[in-house]
Design a protein around this motif. Structure first.
Motif, short mmCIF file in Angstrom:
data_model
loop_
_atom_site.label_atom_id
_atom_site.label_comp_id
_atom_site.label_asym_id
_atom_site.label_seq_id
_atom_site.Cartn_x
_atom_site.Cartn_y
_atom_site.Cartn_z
N ALA A 48 33.23 31.87 43.66
CA ALA A 48 33.18 33.33 43.54
C ALA A 48 34.05 33.77 42.38
CB ALA A 48 33.63 34.00 44.84
N LEU A 49 33.75 34.94 41.83
CA LEU A 49 34.48 35.46 40.67
C LEU A 49 35.28 36.70 41.06
CD1 LEU A 49 34.85 35.26 37.53
CD2 LEU A 49 32.99 36.96 37.38
N VAL A 50 36.56 36.71 40.68
CA VAL A 50 37.41 37.89 40.83
C VAL A 50 37.71 38.42 39.43
CG1 VAL A 50 39.67 38.75 41.58
CG2 VAL A 50 38.43 37.08 42.97
N SER A 51 37.48 39.71 39.20
CA SER A 51 37.65 40.31 37.88
C SER A 51 38.77 41.33 37.88
CB SER A 51 36.34 40.98 37.43
OG SER A 51 35.28 40.06 37.40
N GLY A 52 39.51 41.38 36.77
CA GLY A 52 40.53 42.40 36.59
C GLY A 52 41.93 41.89 36.89
N PRO A 74 42.41 37.51 33.24
CA PRO A 74 41.51 38.61 33.58
C PRO A 74 40.50 38.26 34.67
CG PRO A 74 40.85 37.62 31.51
CD PRO A 74 42.13 36.94 31.92
N TYR A 75 40.34 36.96 34.92
CA TYR A 75 39.38 36.51 35.93
C TYR A 75 39.97 35.32 36.69
CZ TYR A 75 36.35 38.94 32.61
OH TYR A 75 35.83 39.86 31.76
N LEU A 76 39.52 35.18 37.91
CA LEU A 76 39.79 33.97 38.69
C LEU A 76 38.48 33.46 39.26
CD1 LEU A 76 42.96 34.89 40.82
CD2 LEU A 76 42.88 33.35 38.85
N LEU A 77 38.28 32.17 39.16
CA LEU A 77 37.20 31.50 39.89
C LEU A 77 37.79 31.04 41.21
CD1 LEU A 77 35.82 29.34 36.94
CD2 LEU A 77 34.71 31.35 37.94
N VAL A 78 37.21 31.46 42.31
CA VAL A 78 37.73 31.13 43.64
C VAL A 78 36.79 30.11 44.28
CG1 VAL A 78 38.38 32.00 45.91
CG2 VAL A 78 38.75 33.41 43.87
N GLY A 79 37.35 28.96 44.62
CA GLY A 79 36.58 27.92 45.28
C GLY A 79 36.61 28.11 46.79
N VAL A 80 35.43 28.27 47.38
CA VAL A 80 35.33 28.58 48.81
C VAL A 80 34.66 27.43 49.55
CG1 VAL A 80 34.41 30.19 50.52
CG2 VAL A 80 35.20 31.05 48.30
N ALA A 136 41.10 27.05 46.59
CA ALA A 136 41.68 26.89 45.26
C ALA A 136 41.21 28.03 44.39
CB ALA A 136 41.28 25.55 44.64
N VAL A 137 41.99 28.32 43.35
CA VAL A 137 41.56 29.29 42.35
C VAL A 137 41.77 28.69 40.98
CG1 VAL A 137 42.09 31.28 43.82
CG2 VAL A 137 43.79 30.47 42.17
N CYS A 138 41.03 29.23 40.02
CA CYS A 138 41.13 28.73 38.65
C CYS A 138 41.16 29.94 37.71
CB CYS A 138 39.95 27.84 38.32
SG CYS A 138 40.04 27.08 36.70
#
Length: 276
Positions: A48-52, A74-80, A136-138
């Motif tokens: 999933a993508l988190v923006s901002g 500015p973004y995080l990729l969230v591993g679910v 995890a997040v990236c």
């Protein structure tokens, strides 16, 4: 496929990000890549993508000072994960590292974060189905090219040991645990694949993986409980194998006691998978 090898060589953990937004088409391309990525389980993780920056900052302030280690993404990729298990974590590392390398190929910067973040907040922001876990997040974005940001990246990278890699002869055995392996006596294509696998990132750069090379297959072993790191190195091995035409595929064998005995593994080491 040579672009994949170039991405493996270029990938670095970038900890300072600029204000330049990532083009929507590139974000869409990355999310599509996560859905098309190779996987290890029948119920793969999702990305999933988190923006901002306001949202990413909320997730990265779990520990005092942790946000300062990765600045202004500015973004995080969230591993679910679909559910909590070592196999799911292994698959998460495998899938998300493929997305990281695609981001690298597209000219974007990334940084894996598996500890210093707030998993509950990450889950709340992306929305979790029953049983799902944000594991995890990236960080994702364009790097800040300012002088102080470059210094920050270099300093934290050195503190984390990111500039160091164990030699191949320290992480590879021949036939059984502890038996000396020599690249001069191995398939040169396999040696090249192992060199690309060696470049995989890991938590605090501990490189917890070991390989045992036998005729007909390669075994992957972890020397500490780090399934996400295991999945990351498996992705490097698989992508390099495809690019260099080293035939095979991964068969997951997590914690197989028979294999542990066959390879003479010490108690702290655990089988993960076979490439055959």
């Amino acid at each position: 496929m040579s672009e994949v090898l170039a991405a493996i060589r270029r990938r670095r953990s970038i900890r300072s990000y600029g204000d330049r937004p990532v083009e929507p088409s590139l974000l869409e391309q990355l999310l599509a890549a996560s859905g098309a990525a190779g996987r290890l389980t029948r119920a793969p993780p999702r990305v999933a993508l988190v923006s901002g920056v306001e949202q990413t900052r909320r997730i990265l302030t779990y520990m005092v000072g942790s946000y300062g280690l990765v600045r202004n993404p500015p973004y995080l990729l969230v591993g679910v994960l679909p559910q909590e298990s070592d196999a799911a974590r292994l698959d998460l590392g495998y899938v998300l590292e493929q997305v990281v390398l695609e981001a690298t190929r597209l000219g974007l910067a990334t940084c894996w974060i598996t500890g210093s973040y707030d998993a509950r907040r990450a889950g709340d922001i992306v929305g979790l189905a029953p049983g799902e876990v944000a594991a995890a997040v990236c960080a994702l974005g364009y790097p800040d090219e300012g002088r102080w940001s470059r210094l920050h990246n270099r300093t934290v990278r050195r503190l984390a040991g990111g500039h160091r890699r164990k030699p191949l002869t320290e992480i590879i055995f021949s036939e059984r645990w502890g038996e000396r392996w020599s690249p001069d006596q191995s398939d040169p294509v396999l040696v090249s694949v192992l060199k690309y696998a060696r470049l995989a990132p890991s938590a605090t750069n501990r490189q917890p993986w070991r390989f045992i090379v036998r005729s007909g297959h390669v075994a992957l072993v972890l020397v500490r409980p780090a399934p996400i790191d295991g999945g990351i190195v498996m992705a490097h091995f698989a992508l390099a194998s495809a690019a260099l035409r080293y035939a095979g595929r991964w068969e997951v064998q997590l914690g197989d006691g028979t294999l542990a005995q066959e390879y003479g593994l010490p108690k702290y080491a655990s089988p993960v998978a076979l490439w055959k």
